[in-house]
Scaffold this motif. Structure first.
Motif, PDB file in Angstrom:
ATOM      1  N   UNK A 117       3.055   2.042  49.929  1.00 62.36           N
ATOM      2  CA  UNK A 117       2.267   2.540  48.814  1.00 62.36           C
ATOM      3  C   UNK A 117       3.127   3.171  47.728  1.00 62.36           C
ATOM      4  N   UNK A 118       2.922   2.710  46.494  1.00 65.28           N
ATOM      5  CA  UNK A 118       3.660   3.251  45.350  1.00 65.28           C
ATOM      6  C   UNK A 118       2.725   3.674  44.219  1.00 65.28           C
ATOM      7  N   UNK A 119       1.450   3.838  44.536  1.00 64.83           N
ATOM      8  CA  UNK A 119       0.483   4.261  43.541  1.00 64.83           C
ATOM      9  C   UNK A 119      -0.189   3.127  42.795  1.00 64.83           C
ATOM     10  N   UNK A 120       0.269   1.893  43.032  1.00 65.11           N
ATOM     11  CA  UNK A 120      -0.316   0.738  42.356  1.00 65.11           C
ATOM     12  C   UNK A 120      -1.183  -0.074  43.309  1.00 65.11           C
ATOM     13  N   UNK A 121      -1.985  -0.967  42.742  1.00 60.08           N
ATOM     14  CA  UNK A 121      -2.821  -1.834  43.566  1.00 60.08           C
ATOM     15  C   UNK A 121      -1.961  -2.897  44.241  1.00 60.08           C
ATOM     16  N   UNK A 122      -2.274  -3.196  45.496  1.00 59.82           N
ATOM     17  CA  UNK A 122      -1.574  -4.248  46.236  1.00 59.82           C
ATOM     18  C   UNK A 122      -2.589  -4.998  47.097  1.00 59.82           C
ATOM     19  N   UNK A 123      -2.531  -6.309  47.066  1.00 58.96           N
ATOM     20  CA  UNK A 123      -3.433  -7.143  47.850  1.00 58.96           C
ATOM     21  C   UNK A 123      -2.598  -8.066  48.731  1.00 58.96           C
ATOM     22  N   UNK A 124      -2.887  -8.061  50.029  1.00 60.73           N
ATOM     23  CA  UNK A 124      -2.168  -8.933  50.952  1.00 60.73           C
ATOM     24  C   UNK A 124      -0.697  -8.587  51.097  1.00 60.73           C
ATOM     25  N   UNK A 129       7.569  -6.400  52.016  1.00 62.47           N
ATOM     26  CA  UNK A 129       7.364  -5.993  50.630  1.00 62.47           C
ATOM     27  C   UNK A 129       7.462  -4.473  50.497  1.00 62.47           C
ATOM     28  N   UNK A 130       8.682  -3.972  50.539  1.00 58.39           N
ATOM     29  CA  UNK A 130       8.911  -2.537  50.456  1.00 58.39           C
ATOM     30  C   UNK A 130       9.041  -2.107  48.995  1.00 58.39           C
ATOM     31  N   UNK A 131       8.590  -0.906  48.662  1.00 62.82           N
ATOM     32  CA  UNK A 131       8.687  -0.435  47.280  1.00 62.82           C
ATOM     33  C   UNK A 131      10.118  -0.054  46.922  1.00 62.82           C
ATOM     34  N   UNK A 132      10.390   0.032  45.640  1.00 63.79           N
ATOM     35  CA  UNK A 132      11.713   0.466  45.190  1.00 63.79           C
ATOM     36  C   UNK A 132      11.969   1.918  45.556  1.00 63.79           C
ATOM     37  N   UNK A 133      10.913   2.712  45.558  1.00 62.23           N
ATOM     38  CA  UNK A 133      11.019   4.103  45.968  1.00 62.23           C
ATOM     39  C   UNK A 133       9.738   4.495  46.692  1.00 62.23           C
ATOM     40  N   UNK A 134       9.871   5.406  47.637  1.00 67.18           N
ATOM     41  CA  UNK A 134       8.712   5.843  48.408  1.00 67.18           C
ATOM     42  C   UNK A 134       7.949   6.902  47.631  1.00 67.18           C
ATOM     43  N   UNK A 135       6.623   6.841  47.730  1.00 68.84           N
ATOM     44  CA  UNK A 135       5.780   7.709  46.913  1.00 68.84           C
ATOM     45  C   UNK A 135       5.663   9.118  47.467  1.00 68.84           C
ATOM     46  N   UNK A 136       5.963   9.304  48.752  1.00 68.19           N
ATOM     47  CA  UNK A 136       5.854  10.641  49.331  1.00 68.19           C
ATOM     48  C   UNK A 136       6.761  10.766  50.541  1.00 68.19           C
TER      49      UNK A 136
END
Length: 332
Positions: A117-124, A129-136
């Protein structure tokens, strides 16, 4: 097969430990106090009292078991990095070390899709598919814990990690109780247009996935797995279903995303300045979670774990509501 379930005093660990006992496994559970797992002890679980923060004691805990299902950890979205690192990384390191020194064959690690989770919408979302930075801090430390688990393969430990999304059913204390409390106080509002679809997981389906993780061999090992019911549903429809089942008014008030996010930013800033840094009533991460589409691709679990979610979300919600009403009646 004799298995150890850590975190059995919690919702997921407790439900799986009970399920494993029903399947005929020998089950060991741990905890600081027997009261938290008394329902498992009464069903035949072996209880070993102690703290996973004690690395030497963890080696004793792992003695004589074939598989460890590691469900213990720090959860939440508020707190300093040290708290989450200790609860998710350090304790996992102790469990991994205990497995290696006691010649445990397999470690099944309960992780989280909060990693993505990076604060954006993601489907499937797929497992890679790891984010560039972790949100928390929670997402970051759950990922680091996974890395500690997968590194143990080089020493001969069989490992798997499961990332279940929004697990619910009887005993769920993390998803709906906070929303119910907010609605009772008149503080709950639909953020955005209310049409965002998200994944949930019936605890019965997660139990089936964990059971499979105990048994699979070969190419199934050494991988993380997304777990959900596989059918994204409108989040606010689910919330209102639970509220109606509990005899509470549905959420009808809407709050624009930008306004909610700004309010959460202010709320967090104020709480950080107050003595003790109390937990805010509104988080930026929580606003994003409640307003964005978020679903998982579970094809890897279907292929390698033969995971076929059978239990419906609505049955899991009914189960939660019946449990919640019983808990409320007991406390009255």
């Amino acid at each position: 097969m004799k298995i150890l379930v850590t975190g059995a005093s919690g919702f997921i660990g407790g439900r799986f430990a009970r399920f494993a006992l029903e399947q005929g496994f020998e089950v060991r559970v741990n905890g600081r106090r027997a009261e938290g797992v008394q329902h498992l002890i009464s069903r035949g679980a072996d209880f070993v009292q102690g703290d996973l923060a004690d690395a030497e004691w963890v080696q004793h805990l792992c003695e004589g078991v074939e598989v460890v299902v590691h469900c213990a950890g720090a959860v939440g979205v508020w707190g300093d990095y040290a708290h989450f690192h200790h609860g998710n990384v350090t304790l996992t390191e102790h469990v991994v070390d205990g497995c290696l020194k006691q010649k445990v064959r397999r470690l099944v690690h309960l992780s989280s899709p909060s990693i993505y989770f990076d604060g954006r919408a993601h489907v499937g979302v797929r497992e890679d598919q790891l984010p560039r930075r972790f949100s928390d801090h929670y997402g970051r430390t759950k990922f680091l814990a996974e890395q500690r688990v997968f590194a143990a393969q080089q020493a001969g430990l069989e490992v798997l990690a499961l990332r279940p999304r929004f697990v619910t059913g009887a005993g769920d204390t993390s998803i709906f109780p906070r929303l119910i409390e907010m609605q009772c106080k008149g503080r709950l509002a639909i953020i955005g247009n209310g049409l965002n679809k998200v994944d949930f997981t019936s605890v019965h389906n997660l139990n089936a996935a964990l059971l499979s993780a105990l048994k699979v061999e070969g190419a199934a090992l050494g991988k993380p797995y997304n777990i959900s019911n596989g059918e994204p549903v409108p989040l606010w429809d689910v919330v209102n279903y639970v509220l109606r089942r509990l005899g509470l008014p549905a959420v009808n008030q809407h709050l624009p995303f930008g306004l909610a996010y700004a309010a959460a930013t202010v709320n967090e800033s104020i709480c950080r300045l107050l003595p003790g840094k109390p937990q805010p009533s509104l988080f930026r991460l929580g606003v994003a979670v409640m307003a964005r589409d978020f679903s998982l691709d579970i094809s890897r679990a279907r292929e390698y774990l033969d995971y076929q979610p059978q239990a419906s979300l609505w049955d899991a919600l009914d189960e939660f509501c019946a449990w919640w009403q019983a808990q409320t009646a007991d406390q009255a």
